[in-house]
Design a protein around this motif. Structure first.
Motif, PDB file in Angstrom:
ATOM      1  N   MET A   1       0.822  -1.201   0.000  1.00  0.00           N
ATOM      2  CA  MET A   1       0.000   0.000   0.000  1.00  0.00           C
ATOM      3  C   MET A   1       0.867   1.267   0.000  1.00  0.00           C
ATOM      4  N   ASP A   2       2.014   1.230   0.695  1.00  0.00           N
ATOM      5  CA  ASP A   2       2.900   2.390   0.737  1.00  0.00           C
ATOM      6  C   ASP A   2       3.356   2.791  -0.656  1.00  0.00           C
ATOM      7  N   GLY A   3       3.640   1.804  -1.494  1.00  0.00           N
ATOM      8  CA  GLY A   3       4.084   2.083  -2.860  1.00  0.00           C
ATOM      9  C   GLY A   3       3.015   2.818  -3.656  1.00  0.00           C
ATOM     10  N   LEU A   4       1.753   2.401  -3.524  1.00  0.00           N
ATOM     11  CA  LEU A   4       0.651   3.064  -4.227  1.00  0.00           C
ATOM     12  C   LEU A   4       0.463   4.493  -3.713  1.00  0.00           C
ATOM     13  N   ILE A   5       0.518   4.666  -2.399  1.00  0.00           N
ATOM     14  CA  ILE A   5       0.361   6.005  -1.820  1.00  0.00           C
ATOM     15  C   ILE A   5       1.453   6.931  -2.335  1.00  0.00           C
ATOM     16  N   HIS A  10       3.330  11.292  -5.511  1.00  0.00           N
ATOM     17  CA  HIS A  10       4.361  11.788  -6.431  1.00  0.00           C
ATOM     18  C   HIS A  10       3.779  12.133  -7.799  1.00  0.00           C
ATOM     19  N   GLY A  11       2.467  12.245  -7.872  1.00  0.00           N
ATOM     20  CA  GLY A  11       1.831  12.644  -9.131  1.00  0.00           C
ATOM     21  C   GLY A  11       2.099  11.644 -10.233  1.00  0.00           C
ATOM     22  N   PHE A  12       1.907  10.364  -9.905  1.00  0.00           N
ATOM     23  CA  PHE A  12       2.109   9.262 -10.855  1.00  0.00           C
ATOM     24  C   PHE A  12       3.566   9.174 -11.288  1.00  0.00           C
ATOM     25  N   GLY A  13       4.443   9.617 -10.418  1.00  0.00           N
ATOM     26  CA  GLY A  13       5.873   9.506 -10.659  1.00  0.00           C
ATOM     27  C   GLY A  13       6.578  10.794 -11.031  1.00  0.00           C
ATOM     28  N   ILE A  17      10.992  13.574 -10.557  1.00  0.00           N
ATOM     29  CA  ILE A  17      11.894  14.278 -11.473  1.00  0.00           C
ATOM     30  C   ILE A  17      12.747  15.212 -10.615  1.00  0.00           C
ATOM     31  N   PRO A  18      14.073  15.186 -10.787  1.00  0.00           N
ATOM     32  CA  PRO A  18      14.938  15.917  -9.859  1.00  0.00           C
ATOM     33  C   PRO A  18      14.870  17.445  -9.938  1.00  0.00           C
ATOM     34  N   TRP A  19      14.390  18.012 -11.016  1.00  0.00           N
ATOM     35  CA  TRP A  19      14.298  19.467 -11.115  1.00  0.00           C
ATOM     36  C   TRP A  19      12.868  19.861 -11.441  1.00  0.00           C
ATOM     37  N   ALA A  20      12.398  20.886 -10.755  1.00  0.00           N
ATOM     38  CA  ALA A  20      11.058  21.467 -10.936  1.00  0.00           C
ATOM     39  C   ALA A  20       9.919  20.453 -10.812  1.00  0.00           C
ATOM     40  N   PRO A  21       9.934  19.598  -9.780  1.00  0.00           N
ATOM     41  CA  PRO A  21       8.842  18.620  -9.663  1.00  0.00           C
ATOM     42  C   PRO A  21       7.471  19.279  -9.513  1.00  0.00           C
ATOM     43  N   GLY A  22       7.395  20.434  -8.836  1.00  0.00           N
ATOM     44  CA  GLY A  22       6.113  21.130  -8.681  1.00  0.00           C
ATOM     45  C   GLY A  22       5.552  21.606 -10.005  1.00  0.00           C
ATOM     46  N   THR A  23       6.428  22.021 -10.908  1.00  0.00           N
ATOM     47  CA  THR A  23       5.982  22.454 -12.235  1.00  0.00           C
ATOM     48  C   THR A  23       5.455  21.262 -13.024  1.00  0.00           C
ATOM     49  N   GLY A  73       9.440  18.124  -1.598  1.00  0.00           N
ATOM     50  CA  GLY A  73       9.174  18.598  -2.954  1.00  0.00           C
ATOM     51  C   GLY A  73       8.689  17.523  -3.895  1.00  0.00           C
ATOM     52  N   SER A  74       8.985  16.265  -3.588  1.00  0.00           N
ATOM     53  CA  SER A  74       8.557  15.175  -4.469  1.00  0.00           C
ATOM     54  C   SER A  74       7.058  14.914  -4.394  1.00  0.00           C
ATOM     55  N   ILE A  75       6.409  15.377  -3.331  1.00  0.00           N
ATOM     56  CA  ILE A  75       4.949  15.244  -3.225  1.00  0.00           C
ATOM     57  C   ILE A  75       4.331  16.360  -4.055  1.00  0.00           C
ATOM     58  N   VAL A  76       3.671  15.988  -5.149  1.00  0.00           N
ATOM     59  CA  VAL A  76       3.100  16.982  -6.073  1.00  0.00           C
ATOM     60  C   VAL A  76       1.607  16.789  -6.302  1.00  0.00           C
ATOM     61  N   LEU A  77       1.005  15.818  -5.631  1.00  0.00           N
ATOM     62  CA  LEU A  77      -0.434  15.624  -5.801  1.00  0.00           C
ATOM     63  C   LEU A  77      -1.197  16.870  -5.372  1.00  0.00           C
ATOM     64  N   ASP A  78      -0.631  17.638  -4.451  1.00  0.00           N
ATOM     65  CA  ASP A  78      -1.262  18.887  -4.028  1.00  0.00           C
ATOM     66  C   ASP A  78      -1.350  19.875  -5.182  1.00  0.00           C
ATOM     67  N   GLU A  79      -0.312  19.962  -6.011  1.00  0.00           N
ATOM     68  CA  GLU A  79      -0.377  20.805  -7.207  1.00  0.00           C
ATOM     69  C   GLU A  79      -1.405  20.267  -8.194  1.00  0.00           C
ATOM     70  N   VAL A  80      -1.400  18.957  -8.378  1.00  0.00           N
ATOM     71  CA  VAL A  80      -2.329  18.335  -9.329  1.00  0.00           C
ATOM     72  C   VAL A  80      -3.767  18.700  -8.990  1.00  0.00           C
ATOM     73  N   CYS A  81      -4.139  18.559  -7.724  1.00  0.00           N
ATOM     74  CA  CYS A  81      -5.535  18.802  -7.347  1.00  0.00           C
ATOM     75  C   CYS A  81      -5.876  20.285  -7.301  1.00  0.00           C
TER      76      CYS A  81
END
Length: 166
Positions: A1-5, A10-13, A17-23, A73-81
């Motif tokens: 389950m941790d892997g899916l979360i 991480h916005g489906f991976g 990305i090492p640079w500008a993950p939020g973008t 910074g790797s958590i980007v689901l917040d930007e997605v939503c």
């Protein structure tokens, strides 16, 4: 389950990305906007946005625990939503003007694509600069702190777009 979360957080991976993950996460947010528009009704659009924010709070909070980091910074689901929120004034304006749900071409046509780009850039600016109370909202506990700042940044874009475009 941790892997899916983590994959979702991480916005489906793309958050890996090492640079500008939020973008890159915000670009996925534009795709989420397209999916929400494709419901072709206000209830699907609003329900998807609200559901996305609620799910994002939970998933991002769990990801923080798994990663043992606060709002990495790797958590980007917040930007997605949050990105679709930027378009609410435009969607509502088009619905009222036309009396029907606007097609995708309204937003991604030859004469309007640049507005999408402007709203995207504005979202990134507000997300990066974090004017009050955006930065302060990051102090909220868990996933709320991760997601709320992006929702507030999107609301800044909404307010600015109402002033400039409407």
């Amino acid at each position: 389950m941790d892997g899916l979360i983590l994959w979702l957080a991480h916005g489906f991976g793309v958050g890996r990305i090492p640079w500008a993950p939020g973008t890159f996460g915000s670009l996925i947010g534009v795709l989420w906007f397209v999916i929400l528009l494709s419901t072709q009704n206000i209830w699907g659009f609003v329900g998807g946005m609200i559901g996305g924010v609620i799910a994002s709070v939970w998933i991002c909070g769990k990801a923080e625990v798994i990663l043992k980091q606060r709002d990495p910074g790797s958590i980007v689901l917040d930007e997605v939503c949050a990105v679709p929120i930027c378009f609410i004034p435009w969607v509502v304006t088009e619905c009222l003007r036309k009396g029907t749900w606007p097609p995708l071409e309204t937003f991604f046509g030859a004469k309007t694509w640049y507005i999408v780009a402007i709203l995207f850039v504005l979202f990134r600016i507000f997300d990066i600069l974090k004017p009050p109370p955006v930065r302060q909202s990051q102090r909220l506990h868990g996933g709320w702190g991760v997601v709320t700042d992006d929702v507030l940044a999107a609301l800044y874009v909404c307010a600015l777009s109402l002033v400039v475009f409407h």
